[in-house]
Write a protein that holds these residues in place. Structure first.
Motif, PDB file in Angstrom:
ATOM      1  N   ALA A  90       0.823  -1.216   0.000  1.00 29.36           N
ATOM      2  CA  ALA A  90       0.000   0.000   0.000  1.00 29.36           C
ATOM      3  C   ALA A  90       0.855   1.263   0.000  1.00 29.36           C
ATOM      4  N   THR A  91       1.969   1.238   0.721  1.00 27.01           N
ATOM      5  CA  THR A  91       2.749   2.471   0.910  1.00 27.01           C
ATOM      6  C   THR A  91       4.084   2.462   0.169  1.00 27.01           C
ATOM      7  N   ASN A  92       4.518   1.301  -0.300  1.00 26.42           N
ATOM      8  CA  ASN A  92       5.836   1.109  -0.895  1.00 26.42           C
ATOM      9  C   ASN A  92       6.969   1.281   0.112  1.00 26.42           C
TER      10      ASN A  92
END
Ligand SMILES: *[C@@H]1O[C@H](CO)[C@@H](O)[C@H](O)[C@H]1NC(C)=O
Ligand SMILES: *[C@@H]1O[C@H](CO)[C@@H](O)[C@H](O)[C@H]1NC(C)=O
Length: 559
Positions: A90-92
């Motif tokens: 989701a956020t890398n």
């Protein structure tokens, strides 16, 4: 018609319908009223089985999911720490992940042994080497160019090489060749193939593969291509709705087959495909035919309809087969009792095929399928069209996207997984499934238990070179005779996304039967396959099948 020509005609018809797959007599239903049985296993491994493979000899399943969610339901135990760094989808952002994503699962003791994997195995590929060790490849982001090695032992764990492959292999197919080497085909945005390099070395190049460009469509219905080693040493490759024969030594396309109309067959319009049993004859030089089965799938647009229009369309209900070694190959098609997408195809020791798991609507992808196929289908390739399918006893656990099925040595089928969600979601319509089951096919009917032949493993060789004759000691109340007997060996596949990589069944040539070598014990002498083209080097589940009832299998290594 004169009496003799009538007889000749009847014999010819009998020969035609009995087919070349398995002798019809050995394949008759021994217990036609028993439709199989499901057992829920008492424990679950705490991770959802997205990938699974049975390690020979140790009888441990390796089960793994993906690291990308940074969560599962099994904490990494203290003795496996420090926790690895994993990238969050989701956020890398890369941060510490103290959850397990892979385990050994012992199919006899049901013991779970946590493993620690660093690179992301999401939608990866794999296969077993000649010694029964797992070599896994590819995956997501930092996992996509990785090769991973896993031996079967109580303290074994993954060894990973994140930059071994030249191209990213996400949704690729790993194929074992006659000499024991592996080629890996395709993957998202990788229109190429390459050998798995030796451990600790890296590939400097890959081989461009135009066929994957030609079969690419906007929804990528050619991922996880079906790749089968055929008896002349070439590779049959099916992607989307087309197929070719590739000479892997010359990197040359030898022939193109007629397209298979009706829809798309590879990920995400995922059908089920197996290489049907390869039957060997006593005549060493007899041609061995190879026939491919492809069942179900979806219309090419199914993934788009599901993702964008939130509309789940019926899966395909056809089942097609083609003799790919024929000089004049054609697809012949018949209908399944129900449509199916994302079913697993399991070769059974009897030479029949179990179609299990999957859905009647939609395609692969999160929340893109519905109407789970609760009833497995038994497909008998050697029966005439119209009498090949039997619907079996239903489970009550949906097994759709990201589910698996593997044959076990005792003849049951291990079933796990199903994750229709982006991450672990127990509250979803189709929750992330951690539970495991074993399915007993009809040949395990209780009333057949006394008639089940048993291989006396301690009195039988467990390894042999190509072409060697091997005597198998069999305990059976009934005498053996060549019309009611089959000896089969099955390569345990690497299973993920409804593709069973390197699964193959060889029906061995029976050389001699000696009844009552001592009371109640018989010996059947079989010839091992002539070469790696028929059976790549490695471990096989060897089973003696008497009147349609298979013995538990023993591990047999051929090389
Ligand atoms: C994460 O990386 C992928 C691929 O590089 C990119 O498509 C995506 O937008 C990134 N997501 C975030 C939240 O930055
Ligand atoms: C094969 O698939 C392609 C891409 O969806 C399509 O254009 C073509 O018409 C299909 N061929 C057949 C024979 O169905």
């Amino acid at each position: 018609m004169a009496a003799t020509s009538k007889l000749v005609f009847i014999l010819a018809v009998l020969l035609l319908v009995s087919g070349h797959q398995a002798s019809a007599a050995a394949n008759d239903d021994p217990a036609p009223y028993f439709l199989g049985k499901w057992e829920l296993l008492p424990n679950n491994p705490g991770i959802s089985a997205m990938h699974s493979v049975l390690l020979p000899n140790v009888d441990e399943m390796v089960i793994f999911d993906a690291t990308v969610w940074q969560i599962s339901r099994l904490p990494l135990p203290d003795y496996k720490r420090p926790c690895p760094m994993h990238q969050n989808k989701a956020t890398n952002v890369t941060n510490i992940d103290c959850w397990c994503h892979s385990v050994f699962y012992n199919v006899n003791t049901l013991q779970v042994t946590p493993l620690k994997v660093i690179t992301d195995t999401w939608c990866s590929s794999g296969g077993l080497d000649v010694n029964g060790n797992l070599i896994s490849t590819g995956g997501f982001l930092g996992g996509s160019r990785t090769t991973r090695y896993l031996w079967g032992c109580p303290t074994c764990d993954w060894t990973e090489y994140p930059t071994a492959l030249k191209d990213g292999r996400w949704y690729a197919t790993q194929a074992l060749l006659a000499d024991g080497s592996f080629l890996i085909f395709g993957g998202r945005d990788s229109f190429s193939y390459e050998y798995i390099p030796a451990e600790r070395t890296e590939n400097a190049y890959s081989i461009p593969f135009q066929f994957l460009r030609d079969t690419y469509d906007v929804l990528e219905n050619n991922l996880y291509p079906f790749v089968y080693l055929v008896p002349d040493g070439n590779l049959y490759i099916f992607a989307n709705n087309r197929s070719i024969l590739l000479d892997p030594r010359a990197n040359y396309v030898l022939r193109e087959y007629p397209p298979l109309p009706g829809g798309a067959r590879n990920y995400p319009s995922t059908s089920t495909s197996v290489l049907l049993p390869l039957k060997l004859y006593r005549d060493y030089y007899a041609r061995v035919d190879a026939e491919v089965l492809i069942c179900g799938g979806s219309v090419p647009e199914a993934f788009y309809f599901g993702e964008v229009e939130k509309r789940l369309v019926p899966a395909l209900d056809d089942c097609a087969r083609m003799v790919v070694t024929s000089p004049d190959p054609v697809w012949t098609t018949e209908k399944m009792p129900t449509p199916r997408v994302m079913s697993d195809g399991v070769l059974l020791p009897t030479g029949d095929v179990l179609l299990i798991n999957g859905a009647e609507l939609g395609s692969a992808g999160w929340k893109d399928a519905d109407k789970p196929c609760f009833k497995p289908l038994l497909y008998k390739p050697s029966k005439p069209p119209g009498s090949r399918f039997t619907e079996l006893a239903p489970s009550d656990i949906p097994r759709m996207y990201h589910s698996v099925a593997n044959l076990l040595p005792d003849g049951r089928v291990f079933v796990g997984g199903s994750n229709d969600n982006d991450g672990y979601q127990e509250w979803a319509k189709f929750p992330t499934e951690l539970r495991l089951e074993k399915f007993s096919p009809p040949y395990l009917a209780p009333e057949l238990a006394d008639r089940r032949p048993m291989i006396l493993v301690d009195e039988t060789e467990k390894a042999a070179p190509y072409g060697k004759w091997v005597g198998i000691k069999v305990k059976s109340a009934e005498m053996l005779n060549e019309f009611d007997l089959m000896v089969t060996m099955i390569a345990p596949p690497f299973v993920t996304h409804s593709i069973s990589m390197n699964q193959r069944l060889i029906e061995l040539a029976i050389i001699e039967i000696k009844n009552d070598v001592y009371p109640g014990v018989h010996e059947v002498v079989v010839a091992m396959p002539p070469s790696g083209n028929i059976a790549p080097p490695g471990y096989y589940m060897l089973s003696v099948v008497l009147k349609g009832i298979p013995s538990p299998s023993m591990w047999f290594q051929v090389k």
